[in-house]
Design an enzyme around this catalytic site. Structure first.
Site, PDB file in Angstrom:
ATOM      1  N   LYS A  98      21.402 -12.422 -22.223  1.00 24.55           N
ATOM      2  CA  LYS A  98      22.698 -12.989 -21.785  1.00 24.55           C
ATOM      3  C   LYS A  98      23.846 -12.024 -22.062  1.00 24.55           C
ATOM      4  O   LYS A  98      24.684 -11.789 -21.195  1.00 24.55           O
ATOM      5  CB  LYS A  98      22.997 -14.318 -22.500  1.00 24.55           C
ATOM      6  CG  LYS A  98      22.034 -15.434 -22.237  1.00 24.55           C
ATOM      7  CD  LYS A  98      22.539 -16.737 -22.820  1.00 24.55           C
ATOM      8  CE  LYS A  98      22.749 -16.706 -24.319  1.00 24.55           C
ATOM      9  NZ  LYS A  98      21.529 -16.610 -25.130  1.00 24.55           N
TER      10      LYS A  98
ATOM     11  N   ARG B 257      25.875 -25.207 -25.565  1.00 22.25           N
ATOM     12  CA  ARG B 257      24.518 -25.124 -26.125  1.00 22.25           C
ATOM     13  C   ARG B 257      23.928 -26.508 -26.340  1.00 22.25           C
ATOM     14  O   ARG B 257      22.780 -26.620 -26.766  1.00 22.25           O
ATOM     15  CB  ARG B 257      24.602 -24.411 -27.480  1.00 22.25           C
ATOM     16  CG  ARG B 257      23.948 -23.030 -27.509  1.00 22.25           C
ATOM     17  CD  ARG B 257      24.211 -22.465 -28.885  1.00 22.25           C
ATOM     18  NE  ARG B 257      23.381 -21.356 -29.242  1.00 22.25           N
ATOM     19  CZ  ARG B 257      23.759 -20.091 -29.170  1.00 22.25           C
ATOM     20  NH1 ARG B 257      24.926 -19.758 -28.676  1.00 22.25           N
ATOM     21  NH2 ARG B 257      22.957 -19.144 -29.615  1.00 22.25           N
TER      22      ARG B 257
ATOM     23  N   ARG C 278      16.484  -5.103 -30.578  1.00 21.86           N
ATOM     24  CA  ARG C 278      17.947  -5.159 -30.694  1.00 21.86           C
ATOM     25  C   ARG C 278      18.386  -4.779 -32.112  1.00 21.86           C
ATOM     26  O   ARG C 278      19.315  -3.998 -32.298  1.00 21.86           O
ATOM     27  CB  ARG C 278      18.439  -6.566 -30.345  1.00 21.86           C
ATOM     28  CG  ARG C 278      19.929  -6.756 -30.517  1.00 21.86           C
ATOM     29  CD  ARG C 278      20.419  -7.955 -29.786  1.00 21.86           C
ATOM     30  NE  ARG C 278      20.104  -9.210 -30.457  1.00 21.86           N
ATOM     31  CZ  ARG C 278      20.280 -10.411 -29.896  1.00 21.86           C
ATOM     32  NH1 ARG C 278      20.731 -10.505 -28.686  1.00 21.86           N
ATOM     33  NH2 ARG C 278      19.996 -11.508 -30.557  1.00 21.86           N
TER      34      ARG C 278
ATOM     35  N   ARG D  15      22.723  -8.142 -37.240  1.00 26.83           N
ATOM     36  CA  ARG D  15      23.035  -9.570 -37.381  1.00 26.83           C
ATOM     37  C   ARG D  15      22.102 -10.222 -38.387  1.00 26.83           C
ATOM     38  O   ARG D  15      20.897 -10.007 -38.339  1.00 26.83           O
ATOM     39  CB  ARG D  15      22.870 -10.252 -36.021  1.00 26.83           C
ATOM     40  CG  ARG D  15      24.005 -10.018 -35.079  1.00 26.83           C
ATOM     41  CD  ARG D  15      23.699 -10.533 -33.712  1.00 26.83           C
ATOM     42  NE  ARG D  15      23.276 -11.936 -33.692  1.00 26.83           N
ATOM     43  CZ  ARG D  15      23.194 -12.669 -32.592  1.00 26.83           C
ATOM     44  NH1 ARG D  15      23.509 -12.138 -31.428  1.00 26.83           N
ATOM     45  NH2 ARG D  15      22.804 -13.913 -32.644  1.00 26.83           N
TER      46      ARG D  15
ATOM     47  N   ARG E 227      16.121 -20.557 -34.355  1.00 24.26           N
ATOM     48  CA  ARG E 227      17.055 -20.522 -33.211  1.00 24.26           C
ATOM     49  C   ARG E 227      16.341 -20.942 -31.925  1.00 24.26           C
ATOM     50  O   ARG E 227      16.909 -21.632 -31.085  1.00 24.26           O
ATOM     51  CB  ARG E 227      17.657 -19.118 -33.064  1.00 24.26           C
ATOM     52  CG  ARG E 227      18.654 -18.793 -34.180  1.00 24.26           C
ATOM     53  CD  ARG E 227      18.918 -17.313 -34.302  1.00 24.26           C
ATOM     54  NE  ARG E 227      19.618 -16.769 -33.160  1.00 24.26           N
ATOM     55  CZ  ARG E 227      19.618 -15.468 -32.842  1.00 24.26           C
ATOM     56  NH1 ARG E 227      18.943 -14.605 -33.566  1.00 24.26           N
ATOM     57  NH2 ARG E 227      20.303 -15.056 -31.804  1.00 24.26           N
TER      58      ARG E 227
HETATM   59  P1  AMP Z   1      24.638 -16.163 -30.340  1.00 26.48           P
HETATM   60  O1  AMP Z   1      25.370 -14.891 -30.618  1.00 26.48           O
HETATM   61  O2  AMP Z   1      25.052 -16.812 -29.079  1.00 26.48           O
HETATM   62  O3  AMP Z   1      23.145 -16.009 -30.462  1.00 26.48           O
HETATM   63  O4  AMP Z   1      25.069 -17.189 -31.496  1.00 26.48           O
HETATM   64  C1  AMP Z   1      24.817 -16.915 -32.864  1.00 26.48           C
HETATM   65  C2  AMP Z   1      24.925 -18.199 -33.651  1.00 26.48           C
HETATM   66  O5  AMP Z   1      26.261 -18.730 -33.550  1.00 26.48           O
HETATM   67  C3  AMP Z   1      24.027 -19.322 -33.209  1.00 26.48           C
HETATM   68  O6  AMP Z   1      22.708 -19.215 -33.728  1.00 26.48           O
HETATM   69  C4  AMP Z   1      24.771 -20.533 -33.741  1.00 26.48           C
HETATM   70  O7  AMP Z   1      24.591 -20.681 -35.128  1.00 26.48           O
HETATM   71  C5  AMP Z   1      26.229 -20.142 -33.511  1.00 26.48           C
HETATM   72  N1  AMP Z   1      26.704 -20.572 -32.181  1.00 26.48           N
HETATM   73  C6  AMP Z   1      27.072 -19.767 -31.139  1.00 26.48           C
HETATM   74  N2  AMP Z   1      27.456 -20.491 -30.089  1.00 26.48           N
HETATM   75  C7  AMP Z   1      27.318 -21.791 -30.448  1.00 26.48           C
HETATM   76  C8  AMP Z   1      27.520 -23.019 -29.771  1.00 26.48           C
HETATM   77  N3  AMP Z   1      27.943 -23.058 -28.497  1.00 26.48           N
HETATM   78  N4  AMP Z   1      27.277 -24.167 -30.448  1.00 26.48           N
HETATM   79  C9  AMP Z   1      26.860 -24.145 -31.718  1.00 26.48           C
HETATM   80  N5  AMP Z   1      26.619 -23.027 -32.420  1.00 26.48           N
HETATM   81  C10 AMP Z   1      26.842 -21.840 -31.792  1.00 26.48           C
END
Ligand code: AMP
Length: 280
Positions: free
Chosen positions: A13, A88, A127, A139, A150
């Site tokens: 993404k 999400r 990554r 990360r 996740r």
């Molecule tokens: P990402 O970078 O999109 O993989 O997000 C990293 C982490 O941020 C996720 O595993 C969640 O803990 C939190 N997070 C990001 N976006 C959301 C969302 N829309 N709703 C809830 N938690 C989020």
């Protein structure tokens, strides 16, 4: 153009969002990035999110909806945006619907990147290795253990959005197992087909025809694309091959005249136009 990119962690993404940003001059709104920045800055939101994120859980809906609502009001989002990692959950999607309605904004499409789960761990490990090689901090949630969580969160809470947007005829599914370049091309092609972006100009006359057909057929095409992807988009089943169905839907409307594009359904792809595009 206003888009949502939907897919599990490691589906690409972020990479595809960046490419769309460069091509279309719109902003990428990644809730994950915003939350990581909040954690780094030690803001109240960051402090609330830190622990949840490090375990691979989801930050409460109201927190992320608040962040997105504020972010959509900034001037740079006026030209359009790509939501990456948001919504999400179904409540987040419903809240987004409300937000967009209030702000008089319309969502063009939801692009789902479908990938085999077995590839995700490898992708996330790659990554992390690439990040380390650049001398950047990895990360904390890019570890096999947290990724498992996740993914479980994705399956339980995010995957229902496939049905949610499919019902709203917004869903377009792309095979995320193709190369980065192919995925980008496919996304751009289906976006052009539904009239979300102008197709690349070809020679003067054909370009006009293709653009007209794609635009005029926009509503019908979006519906057809949504229908096709609805079939392809049965929750839980990872993609194994190409994006045959969405691409057929994507190709079709660019066919010859508007009338023909409207009359003929899914069977005839826009060979002429796509061939010309491929040559260039
Ligand atoms: P990402 O970078 O999109 O993989 O997000 C990293 C982490 O941020 C996720 O595993 C969640 O803990 C939190 N997070 C990001 N976006 C959301 C969302 N829309 N709703 C809830 N938690 C989020």
């Amino acid at each position: 153009m206003r888009l949502i990119l939907l897919g599990p962690p490691g589906s690409g993404k972020g990479t595809q969002a960046q490419r769309l940003v460069h091509k279309h001059g719109i902003v990428q709104l990644s809730t994950g990035e915003m939350l990581r920045a909040a954690v780094a800055a030690g803001t109240p939101v960051g402090m609330q999110a830190k622990e949840i994120m490090s375990n691979g859980g989801l930050v409460p809906d109201e927190v992320v909806v608040g962040i997105i609502s504020d972010r959509l009001d900034l001037p740079d989002a006026r030209r359009g945006f790509i939501l990456d990692g948001f919504p999400r959950t179904v409540p987040q999607a419903a809240a987004l619907d409300e937000l967009l309605k209030k702000k008089h904004l319309k969502l063009d499409a939801v692009v789902e990147l479908r990938v085999n789960e077995s590839a995700l761990l490898e992708r996330v490990e790659t990554r992390a290795a690439e990040t380390r090689a650049r001398g950047e901090e990895v990360r904390i949630d890019d570890t096999p253990e947290v990724l498992t969580n996740r993914l479980a969160q994705y399956r339980a809470l995010t995957e229902p959005l496939i049905h949610y947007y499919s019902e709203k005829r917004k869903l377009l599914t792309v095979d995320g197992m193709m190369t980065i370049e192919h995925v980008t091309r496919e996304i751009n092609r289906i976006l052009a087909a539904i009239g979300a972006v102008e197709p690349k100009p070809v020679a003067a006359a054909p370009a006009k025809r293709a653009a007209g057909a794609a635009r005029t057929g926009g509503g019908a095409t979006a519906k057809k694309a949504a229908k096709t992807t609805k079939k392809a988009g049965k929750a839980g089943k990872p993609a194994s091959k190409g994006t045959k169905k969405p691409s057929k839907a994507a190709k079709k409307p660019a066919k010859k005249t508007v009338k023909k594009a409207a009359k003929k359904t899914a069977k005839k792809p826009a060979k002429k136009v796509t061939k010309r595009r491929a040559k260039r």
